[in-house]
Design an enzyme around this catalytic site. Structure first.
Site, PDB file in Angstrom:
ATOM      1  N   SER A   1      -3.652  -2.913   0.683  1.00 24.88           N
ATOM      2  CA  SER A   1      -3.064  -1.879   0.090  1.00 24.88           C
ATOM      3  C   SER A   1      -2.384  -0.766   0.959  1.00 24.88           C
ATOM      4  CB  SER A   1      -3.916  -1.108  -0.963  1.00 24.88           C
ATOM      5  OG  SER A   1      -5.120  -0.283   0.115  1.00 24.88           O
TER       6      SER A   1
ATOM      7  N   HIS B   1      -0.362  -7.654  -3.019  1.00 22.87           N
ATOM      8  CA  HIS B   1      -1.354  -6.677  -3.760  1.00 22.87           C
ATOM      9  C   HIS B   1      -1.393  -6.394  -5.079  1.00 22.87           C
ATOM     10  CE1 HIS B   1      -1.636  -1.981  -3.646  1.00 22.87           C
ATOM     11  NE2 HIS B   1      -2.999  -2.523  -3.481  1.00 22.87           N
TER      12      HIS B   1
ATOM     13  N   GLU C   1       2.400  -6.498  -6.041  1.00 18.93           N
ATOM     14  CA  GLU C   1       3.578  -6.377  -4.960  1.00 18.93           C
ATOM     15  C   GLU C   1       3.637  -7.360  -4.105  1.00 18.93           C
ATOM     16  OE1 GLU C   1       3.550  -1.578  -4.632  1.00 18.93           O
ATOM     17  OE2 GLU C   1       2.109  -2.609  -3.539  1.00 18.93           O
TER      18      GLU C   1
ATOM     19  N   ASN D   1       1.799   2.805  -3.824  1.00 24.86           N
ATOM     20  CA  ASN D   1       1.321   3.954  -3.187  1.00 24.86           C
ATOM     21  C   ASN D   1       2.372   4.822  -2.492  1.00 24.86           C
ATOM     22  OD1 ASN D   1      -1.342   3.223  -3.894  1.00 24.86           O
ATOM     23  ND2 ASN D   1      -1.511   1.831  -2.229  1.00 24.86           N
TER      24      ASN D   1
END
Length: 525
Positions: free
Chosen positions: A124, A145, A157, A195
């Site tokens: 991540s 991810h 992702e 993120n």
């Protein structure tokens, strides 16, 4: 030759914690044979048993048939020797976020599997290129991810490193679809899409709190009830855990070489050191008993003040002068006040006894009063970016007389059934929701500007991965790019803080009056 998604019959999960078992579940349910391996003896079997118990409960509730349950369980195979992954089509790593340990694992896997086997990492926060740097065949390594809980978070992702073969990316994107998820392709940059895109929400809320604009409860209320976020930023920080959130804030800030947009706040570092981590320890921003949030009992000065405003007032005796940056906002306020038989002061300059109501963007009430050439002692600003049918935010100037604050609260803070309330904040350069929402949209635009992903993938990833009411690109279109640009330009101009500088992606499209999804055929600079 890289295997195609349709040809994938088996995969291996290395690391059978929550994320690993979540990935194993959706793969097994998609008809793929899944080998489960964990370096800790017995952990893979324990993970399988826990997953089986959960699946059996879901089957008992009718979520799927007994036949489907047994087929899924038959696809979950525990192995105690990592060498047994030799014949799988893809290996997905879901171990601890430690670069050196991951690099060692990938080197070990290369000594076991053939050259055409795809090696994927569920990292991540680490660079895929770095993880693959010691591999003999970095072209078959990519990020894959997922988000927790994997079966419910329908987004993944797909991240190519600098050497990743495009066919690996295509295979993983197709595999995500086969497993019921949307695969979005992201550049190998800090935070990838989700993120990265989530940095604006918490950091701007923390900055607002640090400025004393409102309490954390009021900020949560404004953003949840007014802006439509599923959870307020401080509720979310408590749920995620400060021990998880703050290191991510610092990591992305450092990896982008101190880019002001991602600047963390000292408060979360202090909370981390003081073990005020959130729900998991019973105390963070909120206090928790048996994992249930407790409301603070003490009445703050603002709460007591707000209560006093509820005794006001006979609307027939009120006169309101309206100044609005947008004509549509002025008409909306005229219609709202007219429904309560409030007198509209339509003179060029407000009468001395009129409440001056300012519908402004990206500005505090003092500067707006000066711009409108009205008496700041009569002025109260109102945020028209949020949904007034759900919540209202009012902002007096530092010199506004109490009687005018009381009048504004009486008009907007008292609904007949008490379902709609108003929050009174202290002066802020831009309201709470304006600042946070504009920063979310601007960051999404900047991610598009950097070419990290397509605008559509950014939008889908942020909405699905973070649970926002809109993706940042579509939200900008819905609210109007010109309005978001106005908010940011004013805040930047008044504060000089480069975190508020508008992205060129936003500026160009706002000035051309076109959708924020619009892409240029040649790369923008």
């Amino acid at each position: 030759m890289t295997v195609k998604s349709s040809d994938i019959q088996s995969l291996a999960i290395v690391g059978t914690g929550i994320m690993g078992m979540g990935i194993a579940q959706i793969a097994a349910q998609a008809g793929i044979q899944v080998m489960l391996f964990d370096a800790k003896s017995g952990a893979a079997e324990q993970g399988r048993q826990s997953l089986q118990a959960m699946l059996e409960k879901l089957a008992a509730k009718g979520k799927f048939t007994e036949e489907q349950l047994q087929a899924t369980l038959a696809n979950l195979i525990v192995i105690e020797d990592i060498a047994k992954v030799a014949k799988v089509d893809i290996v997905i790593e879901a171990i601890i976020e430690n670069l050196e340990i991951k690099k060692q694992l990938f080197k070990q896997l290369e000594s076991i599997v053939p050259a055409e086997t795809i090696l994927a990492t569920n990292t991540s926060s680490l660079a895929v290129t770095s993880i693959a740097s010691d591999c003999e065949h970095p072209e078959r390594v990519a990020g894959f991810h997922f988000f927790n809980p994997v079966p419910l978070m329908k987004i993944v992702e797909v991240i190519p490193g600098l050497s990743t073969d495009h066919r690996v990316v295509e295979t993983l994107t197709d595999l995500a679809k086969r497993m019921g998820h949307l695969g979005v392709v992201a550049k190998d940059t800090p935070g990838f899409i989700v993120n990265h895109g989530g940095r604006a929400y918490g950091t701007e809320a923390l900055k607002i709190l640090g400025e004393g604009v409102a309490s954390f409860e009021d900020i949560d209320r404004i953003l949840r009830d007014g802006a439509g976020f599923r959870m307020g930023p401080f509720e979310l920080l408590d749920l995620t855990g400060i021990d998880v959130s703050h290191p991510v804030m610092e990591s992305i800030y450092n990896q982008y070489y101190f880019e002001p947009r991602y600047r963390p706040h000292p408060l979360t570092r202090q909370m981390l050191e003081g073990n005020k981590l959130g729900r998991k320890v019973g105390e963070g921003f909120y206090h928790y008993i048996e994992n249930k949030k407790q409301d603070r009992q003490k009445a703050t000065t603002d709460t007591a003040k707000t209560s006093s405003y509820k005794t006001e007032t006979n609307f027939a005796n009120l006169s309101v002068w309206i100044g609005a940056d947008l004509a549509a906002n002025k008409q909306e306020l005229v219609d709202y006040l007219g429904a309560s038989n409030v007198t509209i002061d339509d003179s060029d300059k407000p009468n001395p006894d009129s409440l001056v109501l300012l519908a402004i963007y990206g500005e505090d009430t003092t500067n707006a009063a000066i711009r409108y050439q009205v008496n700041p002692k009569q002025a109260v600003a109102i945020d028209m970016l949020t949904d007034l049918s759900r919540h209202r935010t009012l902002m007096p100037s530092i010199v506004t007389e109490d009687r005018f604050v009381a009048q504004a609260y009486a008009l907007f803070g008292n609904s007949s059934d008490d379902t709609i309330d108003a929050t009174i904040i202290t002066e802020s350069t831009g309201f709470v929701a304006q600042r946070v929402v504009a920063m979310v949209i601007n960051l999404g635009c900047d991610i598009a500007m950097q070419g990290i992903a397509t605008p559509k993938d950014i939008d889908n990833a942020v909405k699905l991965g973070l649970g926002y009411p809109y993706g940042p690109i579509s939200w900008g279109d819905a609210l109007g790019a010109e309005r978001i640009l106005l908010i940011l330009e004013r805040i930047y101009g008044l504060t000089g803080d480069p975190r508020y500088r508008p992205s060129p992606w936003l500026q160009r499209r706002a000035k051309l009056g076109i959708s924020l999804f619009t892409q240029q055929r040649n790369r923008e600079r």
